[in-house]
Structures are given as C-alpha cells and as structure tokens.
Design a protein around this motif. Structure first.
Motif, PDB file in Angstrom:
ATOM      1  N   LEU A  85     -20.006  38.140  -6.842  1.00 58.82           N
ATOM      2  CA  LEU A  85     -19.695  37.840  -8.230  1.00 58.82           C
ATOM      3  C   LEU A  85     -19.670  36.344  -8.529  1.00 58.82           C
ATOM      4  CD1 LEU A  85     -16.998  40.565  -8.890  1.00 58.82           C
ATOM      5  CD2 LEU A  85     -19.163  40.323 -10.102  1.00 58.82           C
ATOM      6  N   LEU A  86     -19.662  35.524  -7.476  1.00 61.84           N
ATOM      7  CA  LEU A  86     -19.673  34.073  -7.675  1.00 61.84           C
ATOM      8  C   LEU A  86     -20.989  33.453  -7.227  1.00 61.84           C
ATOM      9  CD1 LEU A  86     -16.009  33.194  -6.580  1.00 61.84           C
ATOM     10  CD2 LEU A  86     -16.880  33.814  -8.839  1.00 61.84           C
ATOM     11  N   ASP A  87     -21.978  34.280  -6.949  1.00 63.40           N
ATOM     12  CA  ASP A  87     -23.303  33.745  -6.629  1.00 63.40           C
ATOM     13  C   ASP A  87     -23.838  32.993  -7.847  1.00 63.40           C
ATOM     14  OD1 ASP A  87     -23.034  35.036  -4.260  1.00 63.40           O
ATOM     15  OD2 ASP A  87     -24.582  36.538  -4.612  1.00 63.40           O
ATOM     16  N   GLY A  88     -24.333  31.801  -7.638  1.00 62.55           N
ATOM     17  CA  GLY A  88     -24.827  31.000  -8.749  1.00 62.55           C
ATOM     18  C   GLY A  88     -23.749  30.209  -9.455  1.00 62.55           C
ATOM     19  N   LEU A  89     -22.515  30.225  -8.917  1.00 62.47           N
ATOM     20  CA  LEU A  89     -21.414  29.463  -9.530  1.00 62.47           C
ATOM     21  C   LEU A  89     -21.769  27.981  -9.568  1.00 62.47           C
ATOM     22  CD1 LEU A  89     -18.439  30.116 -10.475  1.00 62.47           C
ATOM     23  CD2 LEU A  89     -17.709  29.247  -8.246  1.00 62.47           C
ATOM     24  N   SER A  90     -21.562  27.350 -10.733  1.00 60.04           N
ATOM     25  CA  SER A  90     -21.911  25.936 -10.860  1.00 60.04           C
ATOM     26  C   SER A  90     -20.717  25.041 -11.147  1.00 60.04           C
ATOM     27  CB  SER A  90     -22.960  25.746 -11.959  1.00 60.04           C
ATOM     28  OG  SER A  90     -22.429  26.096 -13.225  1.00 60.04           O
ATOM     29  N   THR A  91     -19.625  25.610 -11.640  1.00 60.38           N
ATOM     30  CA  THR A  91     -18.463  24.785 -11.961  1.00 60.38           C
ATOM     31  C   THR A  91     -17.189  25.592 -11.790  1.00 60.38           C
ATOM     32  OG1 THR A  91     -17.367  23.496 -13.720  1.00 60.38           O
ATOM     33  CG2 THR A  91     -18.708  25.339 -14.418  1.00 60.38           C
ATOM     34  N   ALA A  92     -16.126  24.917 -11.364  1.00 58.65           N
ATOM     35  CA  ALA A  92     -14.825  25.561 -11.211  1.00 58.65           C
ATOM     36  C   ALA A  92     -13.748  24.608 -11.706  1.00 58.65           C
ATOM     37  CB  ALA A  92     -14.569  25.942  -9.753  1.00 58.65           C
ATOM     38  N   TYR A  93     -12.627  25.196 -12.125  1.00 62.42           N
ATOM     39  CA  TYR A  93     -11.550  24.402 -12.730  1.00 62.42           C
ATOM     40  C   TYR A  93     -10.224  25.024 -12.327  1.00 62.42           C
ATOM     41  CZ  TYR A  93      -9.433  21.464 -16.397  1.00 62.42           C
ATOM     42  OH  TYR A  93      -8.717  20.516 -17.082  1.00 62.42           O
TER      43      TYR A  93
END
Length: 405
Positions: A57-65
């Motif tokens: 579900l986080l494949d391709g994640l580009s930013t986190a906060y």
C-alpha cells in the motif's frame, strides 16, 4: 488521481503535547514528557506502517509527514524509530516545538530518513507567545531555529497572524527573524477562534475580542509583503517558499494525490481500488456504493486504542465518507484553488466530464468576473490577491458544483 501502486503520501499523527495551547482544537492532549503511552503509541504506529508497506500500500510513496501534537516529544530515540519504519521517500518532514527540539534529536531524525523539520514557532515575541499559551519564549524559538538550520535538515517555520497584542511591526519581525535564522519555507496561519478552546471560551465570556476578517486579512497581507521582499513566493493559501523549497506533502492534499493517515484522528483519501485493498487489512470497513468514486476516512480510535492495537488496523474504528464522481471533481477544483498553480486545463477537463462543461465554465467565469481567479500563461485559473483573501467565496462557488449548482 488514481495510482495503482499505492498511496503517494503518508501522514502519521502523534497527539501528545506538553500543554494545550489557547487556540488549539487539534486532536492532541497534554501529557507528561515521560508518559509511557507515547512510546507504546509510537511502536504501534510504526508496526502499522510496516504492515501497510508489506501489503504494497506504500509502493510509490513519495512524501511522508509526522505531525501532531508535538512529535519531538517522543525524543530522538522514539522519533527516529517511527521515522525509520517509513519506506525511503524523497521528502520526510517532522514537526517539532522549540522546547523539545535539540541538535541530537535533529541528528537522530535525519539519520533515520527525515529531510525537513517544521518548527512550531508561531511568534518570536514573548508577549504574543504568552498570550497563545506557548511553552517556549522568543529566545528558545530563535535558538531552535538556528539549531535546525545547522542540522542539515530543510527548515520550515510556522507562524501565526492576528494574534492578541500583535502589531504589523512585530509580525514582520517574527517573519524576518525566522528567515534570517535559515527558514526556506514559512507557513503563516491566521488566528481562528475555535469552539471549546481557551480562546473560544474567552470570546464567549466577552473577555476577548475575536479578530475581525479585516484584521486577519491585513495581517496576512503584511506577512506576504515581507516574505515577497525576502524572496519567498506564495504557493498555497498559507505557505510560502523560496525556489525549490515547496513542501510536496502540503501540495499532496490539494492536488488529488491519494494519501494515507495513520494515528488517532488521522485522515486518508483513497480511490475505490486503494480502499478495497485497505479493507483487506481492516475488514470492518464498510463496502461502498457502486456510484462512489472517492473515499475519505478518519481514524476515530483514541490514542490509547491506537497504542493497544499493536499495529493491527482491524482493531481500529474509522469514519467513512463516500464521494461521487461529481463531488470528487468539485472537491478537486476547490482544493486546487488553494494553490498558486490553480485549476489546470487537465483538471478542468476532468471536471467538465464529471459535472458538465456548462456548469464548470459558468463557475469559473463567475470567479474571473469577480476578480477572484485569473488565467495564467499556462491556461490555468489561479487565485488573484483578492481571491486569496476571499478564499471562502471561491471554495463555496466551486464546491457548489457537487450539487449541480
């Protein structure tokens, strides 16, 4: 904007604070600096991140906060443990308050994968900080800003406008001080009096006056003038950045990017495909109607319930809102109008397909005619100076398309 690979943005909510500020209605609570719940909560949240990542579900994640509350209250070890659970991303921001920030915490967060710190300064004037109920003073804020700038992390500073006792000169001094300390990104939020807060009760009792719309507008205009002079450009209704320093996570909320929020009160936005994959991890989530194009979720579980879940999302409760294609299109237009990029040709074309060309063109023409939007060289329609100040009018006109208005 659908993405078959997974969510593109991740938000982790840490709801703990030393003290509740006078204006704050966020999902946060005052707790001791050594409350054992914080560590248990962070471990559960980290386990949930890993579980989501394991399911793709986080494949391709580009930013986190990592926001709050006050994530820096976790300390260097707790914060770095939580950050370390996030898959590698190009941008990872964590929030901190000056009273719980240190060079050691910054180094631990940076080594774990953080790229940016957002410091909740609010003001550099002692009397304004006391009025807001902040724990730190101006000297502590300046020291934290300097330490953050020297840490190797990108530095964002959060400030407030139209606060009790503030003058145009003191607001300018806070903005200039934050930039002089090394902030390359500044967010300026007008004081909003929220029901149930210390300020809200004071206004109800008559012991405090609520800032007028004109006062808020004047303060925000003053902040924009100072930031413009210092080389910052407004890219979102409350945020300014030097070239190349925009916060991608901020923009993910306004451009239709699917995002996942974990933690108490955290919000998520998903297309039906991503929502279906989430349901496999949390079977208690309801099925959605065939007419649904977008799903919004909010975690209704308390901090203690999140901690007790031990990383299992099926043990949490969620509020679910379903949007039709027309509602999703109207929402995308409304959110895009919060940014300097505005309503681009592609977005307008999708909206015309979803709600009808005549309705979309009529709404845009109305806002252009009222001087709230203007066409850019790229063919987008972006807020004018008047449009920034009268955002509620712009948002209302565009959201009205959801009902076929």
């Amino acid at each position: 904007m659908a993405d078959a690979t997974g969510f593109r943005a991740l938000y982790l909510h840490v709801p703990f604070c030393v003290r509740k500020c006078a204006y704050c209605d966020f999902a946060s609570s005052a707790t001791g600096r050594r409350d054992p719940l914080m560590a248990v909560y962070a471990r559960s949240l980290a386990a949930m991140v890993r579980r989501m990542a394991g399911e793709g579900l986080l494949d391709g994640l580009s930013t986190a906060y990592v926001g709050g509350g006050t994530p820096s209250l976790l300390g260097g070890e707790g914060l770095s443990f939580l950050i370390g659970a996030v898959p590698s991303v190009g941008e990872l921001t964590f929030e901190a308050n000056p009273d719980s920030f240190s060079p050691d915490l910054a180094a631990a967060a940076r080594d774990a994968g953080a790229t940016r710190v957002s410091l909740g300064v609010q003001s550099l004037a002692d009397d304004e900080l006391r009025a807001l109920g902040r724990v730190h003073d101006g000297e502590a804020a300046r020291r934290a800003l300097g330490e953050a700038a020297a840490s190797g992390l990108r530095l964002s500073a959060d400030l407030m406008a139209a606060v009790p006792g503030q003058t145009p000169a003191s607001l300018a001094a806070s903005v200039e001080g934050a930039v002089a300390a090394g902030a390359s990104h500044v967010s300026v939020y007008p004081l909003i009096i929220e029901e149930g807060t210390v300020f809200g009760r004071a206004v109800e009792e008559g012991s405090m006056e609520e800032p007028s719309d004109d006062e808020e507008a004047a303060a925000m205009e003053a902040a924009e003038r100072v930031l413009g002079r210092l080389g910052f450009a407004r890219y979102e209704v409350a945020s300014y950045a030097r070239p190349g320093e925009r916060c991608r996570h901020n923009l993910s909320y306004w451009n239709g990017t699917p995002y996942l929020g974990l933690g108490t009160a955290a919000a998520s936005m998903a297309d039906c495909g991503l929502y279906g994959r989430l349901r496999r991890l949390a079977p208690g989530l309801p099925a959605v109607a065939a007419s649904t194009a977008r799903v919004r979720l909010t975690c209704d579980s308390t901090a203690r319930e999140v901690a007790a879940a031990e990383g299992d999302p099926s043990r949490l409760s969620f509020g679910v809102e379903e949007l039709t294609a027309g509602e999703a299109a109207a929402e995308d237009l409304m959110l895009a109008a919060r940014t300097s990029d505005g309503l681009g040709p592609g977005l307008l074309a999708r909206a015309r397909d979803a709600v009808g060309a005549a309705a979309v063109d009529r709404a845009v023409d109305t806002l252009v005619g009222e001087g709230l939007l203007a066409e850019t060289p790229s063919g987008a329609f972006a807020p004018t100076e008047r449009g920034w100040l009268m955002g509620n009018v712009v948002f209302g006109e565009l959201w009205g398309l959801a009902d076929g208005d």
